[in-house]
Design an enzyme around this catalytic site. Structure first.
Site, PDB file in Angstrom:
ATOM      1  N   GLY A   1      41.277  38.618  40.054  1.00 59.61           N
ATOM      2  CA  GLY A   1      41.025  39.964  39.563  1.00 59.61           C
ATOM      3  C   GLY A   1      39.858  40.014  38.602  1.00 59.61           C
ATOM      4  O   GLY A   1      38.774  39.515  38.868  1.00 59.61           O
ATOM      5  N   GLY A   2      40.127  40.632  37.456  1.00 58.95           N
ATOM      6  CA  GLY A   2      39.065  40.850  36.479  1.00 58.95           C
ATOM      7  C   GLY A   2      38.373  39.578  36.057  1.00 58.95           C
ATOM      8  O   GLY A   2      37.148  39.551  35.865  1.00 58.95           O
TER       9      GLY A   2
ATOM     10  N   GLY B   1       3.751  34.385  53.484  1.00 56.99           N
ATOM     11  CA  GLY B   1       4.418  34.945  52.311  1.00 56.99           C
ATOM     12  C   GLY B   1       5.128  33.873  51.504  1.00 56.99           C
ATOM     13  O   GLY B   1       5.214  33.957  50.272  1.00 56.99           O
ATOM     14  N   ALA B   2       5.613  32.852  52.200  1.00 57.47           N
ATOM     15  CA  ALA B   2       6.335  31.796  51.491  1.00 57.47           C
ATOM     16  C   ALA B   2       5.385  31.034  50.556  1.00 57.47           C
ATOM     17  O   ALA B   2       5.782  30.585  49.480  1.00 57.47           O
ATOM     18  CB  ALA B   2       7.002  30.857  52.475  1.00 57.47           C
TER      19      ALA B   2
HETATM   20  C1  HXC Z   1      51.329  39.250  34.228  1.00 61.29           C
HETATM   21  C2  HXC Z   1      51.391  37.305  35.444  1.00 61.29           C
HETATM   22  C3  HXC Z   1      50.221  37.666  36.131  1.00 61.29           C
HETATM   23  C4  HXC Z   1      49.619  38.913  35.798  1.00 61.29           C
HETATM   24  C5  HXC Z   1      50.861  35.752  36.858  1.00 61.29           C
HETATM   25  N1  HXC Z   1      51.759  36.121  35.933  1.00 61.29           N
HETATM   26  N2  HXC Z   1      49.919  36.690  37.013  1.00 61.29           N
HETATM   27  N3  HXC Z   1      51.946  38.086  34.499  1.00 61.29           N
HETATM   28  N4  HXC Z   1      50.209  39.664  34.845  1.00 61.29           N
HETATM   29  N5  HXC Z   1      48.494  39.337  36.382  1.00 61.29           N
HETATM   30  C6  HXC Z   1      52.933  35.385  35.475  1.00 61.29           C
HETATM   31  C7  HXC Z   1      54.007  35.313  36.536  1.00 61.29           C
HETATM   32  O1  HXC Z   1      54.817  36.483  36.471  1.00 61.29           O
HETATM   33  C8  HXC Z   1      54.758  34.080  36.101  1.00 61.29           C
HETATM   34  O2  HXC Z   1      55.589  34.411  35.007  1.00 61.29           O
HETATM   35  C9  HXC Z   1      53.670  33.182  35.570  1.00 61.29           C
HETATM   36  O3  HXC Z   1      52.568  34.044  35.275  1.00 61.29           O
HETATM   37  C10 HXC Z   1      53.207  32.170  36.577  1.00 61.29           C
HETATM   38  O4  HXC Z   1      52.908  32.849  37.780  1.00 61.29           O
HETATM   39  P1  HXC Z   1      53.461  32.358  39.197  1.00 61.29           P
HETATM   40  O5  HXC Z   1      53.236  33.464  40.155  1.00 61.29           O
HETATM   41  O6  HXC Z   1      54.855  31.837  39.053  1.00 61.29           O
HETATM   42  O7  HXC Z   1      52.496  31.133  39.470  1.00 61.29           O
HETATM   43  P2  HXC Z   1      51.843  30.672  40.824  1.00 61.29           P
HETATM   44  O8  HXC Z   1      52.867  30.612  41.907  1.00 61.29           O
HETATM   45  O9  HXC Z   1      51.129  29.416  40.480  1.00 61.29           O
HETATM   46  O10 HXC Z   1      50.799  31.806  41.230  1.00 61.29           O
HETATM   47  C11 HXC Z   1      49.727  32.087  40.361  1.00 61.29           C
HETATM   48  C12 HXC Z   1      49.002  33.339  40.863  1.00 61.29           C
HETATM   49  C13 HXC Z   1      50.029  34.502  41.004  1.00 61.29           C
HETATM   50  C14 HXC Z   1      48.324  33.061  42.178  1.00 61.29           C
HETATM   51  C15 HXC Z   1      47.908  33.671  39.838  1.00 61.29           C
HETATM   52  O11 HXC Z   1      50.772  34.600  39.798  1.00 61.29           O
HETATM   53  C16 HXC Z   1      49.368  35.808  41.269  1.00 61.29           C
HETATM   54  O12 HXC Z   1      49.021  36.116  42.425  1.00 61.29           O
HETATM   55  N6  HXC Z   1      49.230  36.619  40.231  1.00 61.29           N
HETATM   56  C17 HXC Z   1      48.601  37.933  40.355  1.00 61.29           C
HETATM   57  C18 HXC Z   1      47.139  37.780  40.669  1.00 61.29           C
HETATM   58  C19 HXC Z   1      46.420  39.098  40.772  1.00 61.29           C
HETATM   59  O13 HXC Z   1      46.476  39.776  41.802  1.00 61.29           O
HETATM   60  N7  HXC Z   1      45.811  39.456  39.680  1.00 61.29           N
HETATM   61  C20 HXC Z   1      44.987  40.665  39.692  1.00 61.29           C
HETATM   62  C21 HXC Z   1      45.386  41.486  38.590  1.00 61.29           C
HETATM   63  S1  HXC Z   1      44.390  42.919  38.746  1.00 61.29           S
HETATM   64  P3  HXC Z   1      57.010  33.713  34.748  1.00 61.29           P
HETATM   65  O14 HXC Z   1      57.554  34.451  33.597  1.00 61.29           O
HETATM   66  O15 HXC Z   1      57.765  33.879  36.024  1.00 61.29           O
HETATM   67  O16 HXC Z   1      56.682  32.287  34.457  1.00 61.29           O
HETATM   68  C22 HXC Z   1      43.029  42.644  37.818  1.00 61.29           C
HETATM   69  C23 HXC Z   1      42.148  43.861  37.787  1.00 61.29           C
HETATM   70  C24 HXC Z   1      41.010  43.749  36.835  1.00 61.29           C
HETATM   71  O17 HXC Z   1      42.824  41.646  37.250  1.00 61.29           O
HETATM   72  C25 HXC Z   1      39.810  44.354  37.485  1.00 61.29           C
HETATM   73  C26 HXC Z   1      38.600  44.266  36.624  1.00 61.29           C
HETATM   74  C27 HXC Z   1      37.326  44.360  37.468  1.00 61.29           C
END
Ligand code: HXC
Length: 527
Positions: free
Chosen positions: A182-183, A417-418
């Site tokens: 994401g961000g 050009g290169a």
């Molecule tokens: C809050 C999060 C989180 C998030 C992970 N966690 N991502 N908590 N916000 N974005 C937390 C999980 O709930 C979990 O908490 C712990 O972190 C570990 O994550 P897991 O999923 O258990 O780990 P893993 O299996 O290794 O997977 C990691 C991961 C997955 C691939 C990063 O967590 C994931 O897909 N997260 C979301 C990624 C995503 O789509 N982010 C985009 C956000 S939007 P617990 O308590 O269970 O340990 C964004 C927009 C900004 O960023 C745009 C700006 C241009």
């Protein structure tokens, strides 16, 4: 952290006990949650603090806001308020030189970025900029912290804003050591250099789950945004390493070649007197026949100190080489065509890669050495439609506006050009050197003869014999070794074995170069 009430009631409070409690609290925070740390290790990843230990000089780290916690309400957040808020931030040194750094802690909320986490990063970025020191981000994060909603997005915006304000003022290095979703991904694209670890780093805007939900496509994390993808396809990863140790060691090596900011010079090593340094191998590496390939990296190794150079984007657009190295102790940026890949032509990706590198070097006072052996731009519908003109213009623009010392070395062919784009005299090189094998023209003899003598060849009694005569005439009259030198467009035709020596003298000559440009808000780079 909480100080026990008994301690506060003592008059005066027992300093020893306060110190003990502080030490205990700091140790607890630094230790982290044992199960989460174990999981992190089981994924082949180190913790944020272990990474900082590898990156920074021993004992140099000054941490800020260790006790920081979020103040988010709802979704159960008030029940979990871990210290640090998932990022370890501060400053330390690398080989004694100041850097500012953050390391995201995946063991706390998956390293996700909420308000407090973002504000800590903002603080170190502000400090890095005001103290004129490189800024390094160690990323391992699930992206915007979902529970903190718009405050997380606002936090990212503040990082991007600072990335851009710092661009060209201090070097910025992004290191991806886990997910960077994401961000977080945008900050890596705004940095000057992005490092990734081969099997554990992933960079993408939306993860595989979202991809499947939106498009129906099933794809793994690595296929979507693994190190290999970004090193070869997207061009986002500047360097890829097999493990965290080698990756962080490489970050240290890179920092050793960079100035702290745009007002200082890159760190120089003592001069070795390369001015008289003959390199006989140069005459052997490069074949006289213009179409025979050779590895430009072998040439580069002969030119630079200890044969040592740091190549950027090794696997992306390998038809052009971009490398940092030292010549006679001075850091230089080298751009070179690579005849072993696509005969060294320039194309969309090569132009983009070299343009960004030239601009980085120019921003940070790193002289440019351009090694030219280029048959032209890659022709064809695919390239034209992909915007080879627009992307080629980036490289042209980058060279035209560069005010650092610039030295061009033409080894063999330089067509069309290169030729112009590869730091020719017309676009402002300071010193143009050519080998006696140079061939500089609008195009190669075959193509040229076909165009300008088409009618004559069609009417010839013996077209093959006439073509051979015309080819010989074209080469004799237009592309002989002194043709360009006679017109003042190269400054010297040099013996290949003297190249290191000539470049070293040129760099010494240009060391105090100053070039003033007309004031303007900014140019309109063809992005
Ligand atoms: C809050 C999060 C989180 C998030 C992970 N966690 N991502 N908590 N916000 N974005 C937390 C999980 O709930 C979990 O908490 C712990 O972190 C570990 O994550 P897991 O999923 O258990 O780990 P893993 O299996 O290794 O997977 C990691 C991961 C997955 C691939 C990063 O967590 C994931 O897909 N997260 C979301 C990624 C995503 O789509 N982010 C985009 C956000 S939007 P617990 O308590 O269970 O340990 C964004 C927009 C900004 O960023 C745009 C700006 C241009």
């Amino acid at each position: 952290m909480s100080i026990s009430p008994e301690v506060l009631q003592e008059a005066p409070p027992a300093m020893d006990r306060l110190r003990e409690e502080l030490a205990g609290a700091r140790e607890d925070i630094a230790r982290g949650h044992p199960q989460a740390v174990e999981r992190q290790h089981s994924l082949g990843k180190r913790t944020a603090r272990e990474r900082l230990d590898l990156l920074l000089d021993e004992g140099s780290f000054l941490e800020i806001e260790m006790f920081r916690r979020h103040r988010a309400q709802g979704l159960g957040m008030e029940r979990q308020r871990p210290h640090t808020d998932g990022v370890v931030a501060g400053s330390g040194t690398i080989d004694g030189r100041r850097v500012f750094v953050y390391a995201q802690d995946f063991t706390v909320f998956g390293g996700s970025l909420g308000e407090a986490h973002a504000q800590k990063i903002h603080k170190v970025m502000d400090l890095a900029l005001s103290s004129g020191s490189p800024f390094i981000g160690l990323n391992d994060s699930g992206g915007a912290r979902i529970q903190e909603g718009v405050l997380s997005l606002n936090g990212y915006g503040g990082i991007f804003q600072r990335n851009v304000q710092a661009s060209g003022v201090i070097p910025q290095i992004a290191v991806v050591l886990g997910p960077c979703a994401g961000g977080a991904a945008y900050s890596t694209a705004l940095a000057d250099f992005t490092f990734m670890v081969r099997d554990t780093a992933q960079l993408y805007l939306t993860g595989p789950d979202v991809v499947e939900a939106v498009t129906g496509e099933r794809i793994t994390h690595a296929e979507l945004g693994g190190a290999q993808v970004h090193a070869t396809r997207s061009g986002l990863a500047t360097f890829v390493h097999d493990d965290e140790e080698s990756c962080l060691a490489a970050v240290r090596d890179l920092v050793a070649m960079l100035p702290g900011n745009n007002l200082s010079r890159p760190p120089a090593l003592p001069a070795r007197g390369a001015a008289g340094d003959a390199r006989p191998r140069l005459a052997e590496i490069v074949p006289v026949e213009p179409n025979k390939p050779y590895d430009m990296r072998l040439v580069l190794a002969e030119l630079v100190d200890d044969g040592d150079f740091l190549e950027l984007h090794q696997s992306w657009a390998p038809n052009v080489i971009c490398a940092l190295a030292r010549i006679d102790g001075q850091v230089v940026g080298v751009v070179g065509n690579q005849p072993t890949v696509l005969a060294g032509v320039l194309d969309v990706s090569a132009a983009e890669k070299a343009a960004r590198f030239v601009r980085f070097c120019d921003a940070f006072s790193i002289p440019l050495v351009t090694l030219v052996d280029v048959p032209g731009f890659l022709p064809g519908k695919e390239q034209e439609h992909a915007g080879v003109i627009r992307h080629g213009a980036k490289l042209l623009y980058a060279y035209c506006e560069a005010t650092v010392p610039r030295i061009q070395v033409i080894l063999r062919k330089a067509y069309g050009g290169a030729y112009i784009v590869m730091d020719s005299r017309s676009i402002g090189t300071d010193l143009s050197l050519a080998w006696p094998t140079n061939e500089i023209a609008v195009m190669g003899a075959e193509g040229a003869v076909n165009i300008i003598h088409r009618k004559e060849l069609a009417a010839a009694a013996d077209p093959a014999a006439r073509r051979a005569e015309l080819l010989e005439q074209y080469t004799r009259e237009l592309v002989h070794p002194a043709y360009t030198a006679e017109r003042g467009l190269v400054d010297a035709v040099i013996d290949p074995v003297e190249t290191r020596s000539a470049v070293a003298r040129g760099l010494a000559m240009l060391r105090d170069k100053r070039k003033h440009v007309a004031p303007r808000k900014h140019g309109n780079l063809p992005l």
